[in-house]
Design a protein around this motif. Sequence first.
Motif, PDB file in Angstrom:
ATOM      1  N   SER A   1       1.333  -0.961  -0.192  1.00 52.64           N
ATOM      2  CA  SER A   1       0.246   0.235   0.041  1.00 52.64           C
ATOM      3  C   SER A   1       0.794   0.706  -0.116  1.00 52.64           C
ATOM      4  CB  SER A   1      -0.330  -0.090   1.749  1.00 52.64           C
ATOM      5  OG  SER A   1      -1.448   0.994   0.829  1.00 52.64           O
TER       6      SER A   1
ATOM      7  N   ASN B   1       0.068   3.719   0.831  1.00 49.08           N
ATOM      8  CA  ASN B   1      -0.690   4.690   2.038  1.00 49.08           C
ATOM      9  C   ASN B   1       0.718   4.960   3.142  1.00 49.08           C
ATOM     10  OD1 ASN B   1      -0.291   2.224   3.933  1.00 49.08           O
ATOM     11  ND2 ASN B   1      -2.100   2.516   4.781  1.00 49.08           N
TER      12      ASN B   1
ATOM     13  N   LYS C   1      -3.261   1.402  -3.475  1.00 46.20           N
ATOM     14  CA  LYS C   1      -3.907   2.706  -3.049  1.00 46.20           C
ATOM     15  C   LYS C   1      -3.158   3.777  -3.027  1.00 46.20           C
ATOM     16  CE  LYS C   1      -5.394   0.446   0.958  1.00 46.20           C
ATOM     17  NZ  LYS C   1      -5.356  -0.590   2.159  1.00 46.20           N
TER      18      LYS C   1
ATOM     19  N   LEU D   1      -4.089   7.505  -2.313  1.00 42.63           N
ATOM     20  CA  LEU D   1      -3.622   7.903  -0.245  1.00 42.63           C
ATOM     21  C   LEU D   1      -2.063   8.282  -0.741  1.00 42.63           C
ATOM     22  CD1 LEU D   1      -5.087   5.118   1.131  1.00 42.63           C
ATOM     23  CD2 LEU D   1      -6.513   7.529   0.840  1.00 42.63           C
TER      24      LEU D   1
ATOM     25  N   CYS E   1      -4.894   2.060  -8.450  1.00 50.05           N
ATOM     26  CA  CYS E   1      -5.889   2.658  -7.461  1.00 50.05           C
ATOM     27  C   CYS E   1      -7.399   1.585  -7.392  1.00 50.05           C
ATOM     28  CB  CYS E   1      -6.624   4.392  -7.202  1.00 50.05           C
ATOM     29  SG  CYS E   1      -7.745   4.463  -6.115  1.00 50.05           S
TER      30      CYS E   1
END
Length: 334
Positions: free
Chosen positions: A98, A100, A128, A131, A155
């Motif tokens: 991810s 993030n 993601k 993010l 995404c």
Amino acid sequence: MIELRRERFTVMTECGEVTAVLKGTFYHGAATRADFPCVGDFVLLYYNESGDSLIATVLPRRSKFSRADHSGHATGYTKTVLEQVVATNFDYVFILSSLNGDFNVSRIMRYLTQARQSGGQPVIILTKADLAPDYTLPLSDVTQSIPGVPVHAICSHTAMGLNELNSYFMPGKTIVFLGMSGVGKSSLLNALMEQNVMKVQAIREVDSRGRHTTTHRQLFMLPSGSMVIDTPGMRELGLFDADEGLRTSFTDVEAWFPQCRFTDCRHQTEPGCAVLTAIADGSLSRERWEHYLAQHHENRYVQDKTSYLINKRARSKMLAMYSKNMKKNGGKKI
Ligand SMILES: Nc1nc2c(ncn2[C@@H]2O[C@H](COP(=O)(O)OP(=O)(O)OP(=O)(O)O)[C@@H](O)[C@H]2O)c(=O)[nH]1
Ligand SMILES: [Zn+2]
């Protein structure tokens, strides 16, 4: 083999999906659990129109992921740990990570080792992307640290980047997802399925079987003709999660390592070993050190079990033997 529930198997054949059971020799012969069919396996079976078909042989595997099954054993007792195969015959291993705050290149590298040992081709998927303030930074970070492995930022919510993945989802190709919990494996699969849900429904209307329910499937057939394997076993493969758990819970032990004279110190008999000194003067308890060693040994064992280098020559030799026998017997006999 598309699904496995206890002793019952679901196999996709030319005649559609059939349920099957194993020939008795699997149970009475010398077969170990690793020889039993698993999701992704190609099998030879005796087709039965009116009941369960009979699985005679599992064909050689070109790739596989295994996990160590500790059920029934005390932790630390590794001698009789069983190898449990969780997925086979995949072409690509998508390593999902991810974008993030949790982003970590060295974790991706450790998954990469695991992917390479499986026999599948690794592809790094950064999930993601929405993010990350600027996903191109981590993207080039990964590309530079890990040359030669394709990297894609996606995404699943907006379908951004999914088109880039089309070259992997080709007919006959199988993909498995590797990555920590919450990294977005289900979301990606859903996004891939949703893109084509209309098509799936149309096909099903033609043969009037109604809608295809995919909720509990372990091998997903995408309308592109490619497949995604998502077994519970794949999700439990977070071996490196365990590795990281080890690191965090033994930071007090590992804090001594940089103080050893040699950087490759094994903390056994080396001169200038900070660990041995710490144990000797009581700053590190012997019990704590042994606990660390026990866990470390366990983790190493699990990783070795996962190692599986594919001998491609042996496999093609066996396949050639099969087809030769098939021809000799008029294509009937197994
Ligand atoms: N913002 C954002 N969130 C995402 C994206 N993909 C997944 N998520 C969210 O991340 C969370 C976890 O996603 P899952 O797809 O369930 O993750 P998973 O890897 O299947 O998790 P496990 O089932 O625990 O292995 C959910 O809340 C998703 O909505 C994305 O592209 N963008
Ligand atoms: Zn040392």
